[in-house]
Design a protein around this motif. Structure first.
Motif, PDB file in Angstrom:
ATOM      1  N   THR A 179       0.830  -1.205   0.000  1.00 42.33           N
ATOM      2  CA  THR A 179       0.000   0.000   0.000  1.00 42.33           C
ATOM      3  C   THR A 179       0.866   1.257   0.000  1.00 42.33           C
ATOM      4  OG1 THR A 179      -1.708  -1.194   1.245  1.00 42.33           O
ATOM      5  CG2 THR A 179      -1.889   1.198   1.175  1.00 42.33           C
ATOM      6  N   ALA A 180       1.972   1.215   0.748  1.00 37.20           N
ATOM      7  CA  ALA A 180       2.893   2.363   0.764  1.00 37.20           C
ATOM      8  C   ALA A 180       3.509   2.595  -0.614  1.00 37.20           C
ATOM      9  CB  ALA A 180       3.993   2.126   1.802  1.00 37.20           C
ATOM     10  N   ILE A 181       3.849   1.509  -1.307  1.00 39.10           N
ATOM     11  CA  ILE A 181       4.403   1.631  -2.666  1.00 39.10           C
ATOM     12  C   ILE A 181       3.345   2.190  -3.623  1.00 39.10           C
ATOM     13  CG2 ILE A 181       5.231   0.298  -4.654  1.00 39.10           C
ATOM     14  CD1 ILE A 181       6.621  -1.554  -2.593  1.00 39.10           C
ATOM     15  N   ILE A 182       2.095   1.722  -3.473  1.00 38.20           N
ATOM     16  CA  ILE A 182       1.001   2.242  -4.309  1.00 38.20           C
ATOM     17  C   ILE A 182       0.822   3.744  -4.072  1.00 38.20           C
ATOM     18  CG2 ILE A 182      -1.507   2.188  -4.651  1.00 38.20           C
ATOM     19  CD1 ILE A 182      -1.346  -0.847  -4.104  1.00 38.20           C
ATOM     20  N   LYS A 183       0.946   4.163  -2.817  1.00 39.57           N
ATOM     21  CA  LYS A 183       0.815   5.589  -2.503  1.00 39.57           C
ATOM     22  C   LYS A 183       1.924   6.404  -3.174  1.00 39.57           C
ATOM     23  CE  LYS A 183       0.570   9.015   1.129  1.00 39.57           C
ATOM     24  NZ  LYS A 183       1.495   9.900   0.404  1.00 39.57           N
ATOM     25  N   ILE A 184       3.152   5.868  -3.143  1.00 41.80           N
ATOM     26  CA  ILE A 184       4.264   6.553  -3.812  1.00 41.80           C
ATOM     27  C   ILE A 184       3.963   6.717  -5.300  1.00 41.80           C
ATOM     28  CG2 ILE A 184       6.673   6.261  -4.545  1.00 41.80           C
ATOM     29  CD1 ILE A 184       6.504   7.204  -1.741  1.00 41.80           C
ATOM     30  N   MET A 185       3.432   5.664  -5.927  1.00 42.82           N
ATOM     31  CA  MET A 185       3.095   5.726  -7.347  1.00 42.82           C
ATOM     32  C   MET A 185       2.011   6.771  -7.602  1.00 42.82           C
ATOM     33  SD  MET A 185       3.136   1.638  -8.181  1.00 42.82           S
ATOM     34  CE  MET A 185       2.629   1.842  -9.884  1.00 42.82           C
ATOM     35  N   CYS A 186       1.006   6.794  -6.730  1.00 43.51           N
ATOM     36  CA  CYS A 186      -0.075   7.778  -6.877  1.00 43.51           C
ATOM     37  C   CYS A 186       0.459   9.203  -6.744  1.00 43.51           C
ATOM     38  CB  CYS A 186      -1.165   7.535  -5.841  1.00 43.51           C
ATOM     39  SG  CYS A 186      -2.114   6.023  -6.102  1.00 43.51           S
ATOM     40  N   ASP A 187       1.407   9.413  -5.822  1.00 39.55           N
ATOM     41  CA  ASP A 187       1.954  10.751  -5.595  1.00 39.55           C
ATOM     42  C   ASP A 187       2.775  11.245  -6.787  1.00 39.55           C
ATOM     43  OD1 ASP A 187       0.795  10.903  -3.105  1.00 39.55           O
ATOM     44  OD2 ASP A 187       2.580  10.235  -2.014  1.00 39.55           O
ATOM     45  N   HIS A 188       3.278  10.315  -7.618  1.00 37.10           N
ATOM     46  CA  HIS A 188       4.114  10.699  -8.746  1.00 37.10           C
ATOM     47  C   HIS A 188       3.344  10.789 -10.066  1.00 37.10           C
ATOM     48  CE1 HIS A 188       7.486   9.866  -6.041  1.00 37.10           C
ATOM     49  NE2 HIS A 188       8.249  10.502  -6.911  1.00 37.10           N
ATOM     50  N   ILE A 189       2.112  10.333 -10.078  1.00 35.87           N
ATOM     51  CA  ILE A 189       1.300  10.370 -11.309  1.00 35.87           C
ATOM     52  C   ILE A 189       0.185  11.393 -11.117  1.00 35.87           C
ATOM     53  CG2 ILE A 189      -0.177   9.027 -12.859  1.00 35.87           C
ATOM     54  CD1 ILE A 189       1.436   6.540 -11.977  1.00 35.87           C
ATOM     55  N   GLU A 190       0.135  12.408 -11.966  1.00 36.55           N
ATOM     56  CA  GLU A 190      -0.746  13.557 -11.764  1.00 36.55           C
ATOM     57  C   GLU A 190      -2.208  13.159 -11.585  1.00 36.55           C
ATOM     58  OE1 GLU A 190      -1.348  17.350 -10.891  1.00 36.55           O
ATOM     59  OE2 GLU A 190       0.620  16.579 -11.445  1.00 36.55           O
ATOM     60  N   THR A 191      -2.709  12.271 -12.446  1.00 32.49           N
ATOM     61  CA  THR A 191      -4.128  11.898 -12.381  1.00 32.49           C
ATOM     62  C   THR A 191      -4.469  11.062 -11.142  1.00 32.49           C
ATOM     63  OG1 THR A 191      -3.640   9.970 -13.782  1.00 32.49           O
ATOM     64  CG2 THR A 191      -4.438  11.966 -14.877  1.00 32.49           C
ATOM     65  N   LEU A 192      -3.441  10.461 -10.500  1.00 36.88           N
ATOM     66  CA  LEU A 192      -3.682   9.604  -9.333  1.00 36.88           C
ATOM     67  C   LEU A 192      -3.378  10.296  -8.008  1.00 36.88           C
ATOM     68  CD1 LEU A 192      -2.215   6.196 -10.611  1.00 36.88           C
ATOM     69  CD2 LEU A 192      -4.602   6.931 -10.611  1.00 36.88           C
ATOM     70  N   LYS A 193      -2.952  11.567  -8.058  1.00 35.19           N
ATOM     71  CA  LYS A 193      -2.577  12.272  -6.828  1.00 35.19           C
ATOM     72  C   LYS A 193      -3.713  12.369  -5.804  1.00 35.19           C
ATOM     73  CE  LYS A 193       1.434  14.931  -8.309  1.00 35.19           C
ATOM     74  NZ  LYS A 193       2.035  16.261  -8.513  1.00 35.19           N
ATOM     75  N   PRO A 194      -4.979  12.544  -6.229  1.00 34.97           N
ATOM     76  CA  PRO A 194      -6.058  12.550  -5.223  1.00 34.97           C
ATOM     77  C   PRO A 194      -6.141  11.249  -4.423  1.00 34.97           C
ATOM     78  CG  PRO A 194      -6.843  13.454  -7.299  1.00 34.97           C
ATOM     79  CD  PRO A 194      -5.489  12.900  -7.567  1.00 34.97           C
ATOM     80  N   TYR A 195      -5.830  10.108  -5.064  1.00 36.07           N
ATOM     81  CA  TYR A 195      -5.873   8.823  -4.362  1.00 36.07           C
ATOM     82  C   TYR A 195      -4.717   8.708  -3.372  1.00 36.07           C
ATOM     83  CZ  TYR A 195      -9.160   7.733  -8.086  1.00 36.07           C
ATOM     84  OH  TYR A 195     -10.222   7.755  -8.951  1.00 36.07           O
ATOM     85  N   GLY A 196      -3.555   9.251  -3.751  1.00 32.50           N
ATOM     86  CA  GLY A 196      -2.433   9.295  -2.818  1.00 32.50           C
ATOM     87  C   GLY A 196      -2.763  10.139  -1.602  1.00 32.50           C
ATOM     88  N   PHE A 197      -3.464  11.260  -1.828  1.00 29.13           N
ATOM     89  CA  PHE A 197      -3.907  12.116  -0.725  1.00 29.13           C
ATOM     90  C   PHE A 197      -4.885  11.365   0.184  1.00 29.13           C
ATOM     91  CE2 PHE A 197      -7.335  14.857   0.832  1.00 29.13           C
ATOM     92  CZ  PHE A 197      -6.612  15.700   1.673  1.00 29.13           C
ATOM     93  N   LEU A 198      -5.796  10.601  -0.420  1.00 25.29           N
ATOM     94  CA  LEU A 198      -6.806   9.867   0.350  1.00 25.29           C
ATOM     95  C   LEU A 198      -6.167   8.811   1.239  1.00 25.29           C
ATOM     96  CD1 LEU A 198      -9.894   9.428   0.771  1.00 25.29           C
ATOM     97  CD2 LEU A 198      -9.782   7.746  -1.084  1.00 25.29           C
ATOM     98  N   ILE A 199      -5.157   8.115   0.720  1.00 27.60           N
ATOM     99  CA  ILE A 199      -4.497   7.049   1.473  1.00 27.60           C
ATOM    100  C   ILE A 199      -3.609   7.609   2.574  1.00 27.60           C
ATOM    101  CG2 ILE A 199      -2.827   5.131   1.277  1.00 27.60           C
ATOM    102  CD1 ILE A 199      -3.798   4.763  -1.614  1.00 27.60           C
ATOM    103  N   GLY A 200      -3.033   8.800   2.348  1.00 26.94           N
ATOM    104  CA  GLY A 200      -2.022   9.350   3.248  1.00 26.94           C
ATOM    105  C   GLY A 200      -2.569   9.875   4.552  1.00 26.94           C
ATOM    106  N   GLU A 201      -1.629  10.356   5.369  1.00 31.56           N
ATOM    107  CA  GLU A 201      -1.982  10.896   6.680  1.00 31.56           C
ATOM    108  C   GLU A 201      -2.684  12.245   6.554  1.00 31.56           C
ATOM    109  OE1 GLU A 201       1.914  11.097   8.358  1.00 31.56           O
ATOM    110  OE2 GLU A 201       1.637   9.247   9.483  1.00 31.56           O
TER     111      GLU A 201
END
Length: 363
Positions: free
Chosen positions: A317-339
Motif C-alpha cells: 500500500t505504501a508503494i502504491i501511494k508513492i506511485m499515486c503521488d508521482h502520477i498527476e491523475t492519481l494524486k487525489p488517491y495518494g492524498f486519500l491514502i495518506g496521513e
C-alpha cells in the motif's frame, strides 16, 4: 448517462479486474511480491559490496546467505522456546481438561445439553485424524514450495535489478525518464524504510515485553516477548493477538488475576510508547498511510492472499501511494491514502526532536 458516471463505472470495473487478477494469480504473484520486497531490504548491502569491488554474483549470493541466516535464527529461537514450553505440557493439559469440564457443566446447567449430546456435537465437528494429517502435510508442502520460490525470486531480482530498471525506463518517453527513475527509486526506498523500521521496532518490542513480562513474573517471558514482537508485522491485530495468547497461557498455568491484569497493563504501556514515540522516530517518513486505509489494506490482503497478504499489505500500500503521488491523475488517491495534516504535524515534531538529538550528539 453522462461522462462522469461513465468514467466512474470504468474505474470501478478496472479496480474489480485488478483485485480479481490478484486473487486468481496469487500462486504466482505472492512469492514474487515477497521476494521483491525482501530484495529491496538487501539492496543497500548489495550495492555497498559491489562498490567495494565484490563480484556481482558473489554479492547477491552473500545477500541470500544472510537472508537464510536470519530466517534460520528466528526459527531456531522460536523452536528453542517452544521446546521449553513442552515441559509444561502436562500441566497445561490438566488445566485445559479442568476448564473444559467446567464449560461442560455450565452448558448443561444453562442450555440443558447433556454431556453425551455435547460430545456428539463435538465429534461431528471434529475432522478425522487422516484429514488432519493430510491438511498438515499439504500445508508443509505449500510452505516449503513457496519458500523456495521466494528465495529464487529474491536471488534473481537482486541480480537483474539494473536490467529490470532499464526495461521500465525504455518503456517511458525520454522526457519522463527522470521522473520514472525517481518513482522506481522511491518505491524501493519506501519498502526498505518500512522493513528496516519494522525490524528495529520488533527488536525494541522484544526488549520491552521481555522486561515487562519478567518483572511481573510471567513464565517463559522471553518466548511471549518474542511472539508479541514478531506479530507486530500485522498492525493493530498482531500485538493484541500476542497479548491474548500470553494471557490465556498464563491463565492455564494458574496465574492469578493480578498477574493477568499486569500483562494487560504491560501491553497498554508498550503500545503507548510504540505509538507516540517509536513509530514516528523509527518508521520512515514516506510510510504515511492513515489508520483507516491501514485497516482496509489488512482486510483486503487477508481476503486476497490470506496471512501472507496481511504481511504484505502495508509495504505494498505504501508503494502504491508513492506511485499515486508521482502520477498527476492519481494524486487525489495518494492524498486519500495518506496521513492527515494533524498526524503529519505530530510525527513531524518527534522527527525534528530526533534530528536535534542526533545533531547535538555530532557536536
Amino acid at each position: 448517462m453522462n461522462t462522469t458516471n461513465t468514467s466512474l463505472i470504468k474505474k470501478l470495473l478496472l479496480l474489480f479486474l485488478v483485485f480479481a487478477g490478484l486473487y486468481y494469480a496469487k500462486t504466482f504473484l505472492m512469492p514474487l511480491f515477497i521476494g521483491g520486497i525482501l530484495a529491496t531490504l538487501f539492496l543497500p548491502f548489495c550495492n555497498w559490496m559491489e562498490k567495494k569491488k565484490t563480484p556481482k554474483g558473489l554479492s547477491v549470493f552473500i545477500c541470500l546467505l544472510s537472508l537464510l541466516s536470519l530466517i534460520t535464527s528466528v526459527f531456531v529461537l522460536l523452536g528453542w522456546k517452544i521446546y521449553a514450553l513442552l515441559d509444561d505440557f502436562v500441566l497445561i493439559k490438566k488445566v485445559s481438561i479442568q476448564t473444559f469440564e467446567a464449560i461442560q457443566i455450565y452448558i448443561y446447567n444453562h442450555l440443558d445439553l447433556t454431556y453425551k449430546e455435547q460430545s456428539q456435537i463435538l465429534m461431528n465437528e471434529q475432522p478425522s485424524y487422516t484429514n488432519i494429517m493430510q491438511m498438515l502435510l499439504g500445508s508443509l508442502a505449500y510452505f516449503f514450495t513457496n519458500l523456495i520460490l521466494i528465495l529464487v525470486y529474491f536471488l534473481f531480482l537482486l541480480y537483474y535489478r539494473v536490467h529490470i530498471k532499464i526495461f521500465f525506463l525504455k518503456q517511458t518517453m525520454a522526457s519522463q525518464r527522470n521522473e520514472m527513475e525517481q518513482l522506481i527509486d522511491s518505491a524501493a526506498n519506501v519498502s526498505q524504510q518500512y522493513l528496516l523500521g519494522i525490524s528495529k521496532m520488533i527488536v525494541l518490542l522484544w526488549i520491552m515485553y521481555g522486561i515487562g513480562f519478567s518483572v511481573i513474573g510471567v513464565e517463559n517471558a522471553l518466548f511471549f516477548a518474542i511472539l508479541c514482537g514478531l506479530l507486530e508485522i500485522v498492525p493493530y491485530v498482531g500485538n493484541i493477538t500476542g497479548t491474548l495468547i500470553t494471557v490465556v497461557v498464563a491463565g492455564l498455568h494458574g496465574a492469578n488475576l493480578s498477574m493477568l491484569g499486569g500483562i494487560v497493563l504491560v501491553y497498554i504501556a508498550i503500545q503507548m510508547i510504540q505509538g507516540w514515540i517509536l513509530e514516528p522516530l523509527i518508521l520512515g517518513p514516506q510510510v504515511k498511510i492513515n489508520p483507516l486505509f491501514t485497516i482496509f489494506a489488512l482486510v483486503l490482503g487477508e481476503l486476497l492472499w490470506g496471512i501472507p497478504g496481511v504481511v504484505l499489505a502495508i509495504p505494498v500500500t505504501a508503494i502504491i501511494k508513492i506511485m499515486c503521488d508521482h502520477i498527476e491523475t492519481l494524486k487525489p488517491y495518494g492524498f486519500l491514502i495518506g496521513e492527515t495534516e494533524s498526524e503529519k504535524t505530530e510525527k513531524g515534531l518527534l522527527r525534528r526532536l530526533k534530528m536535534d538529538i542526533l545533531s547535538s550528539n555530532k557536536k
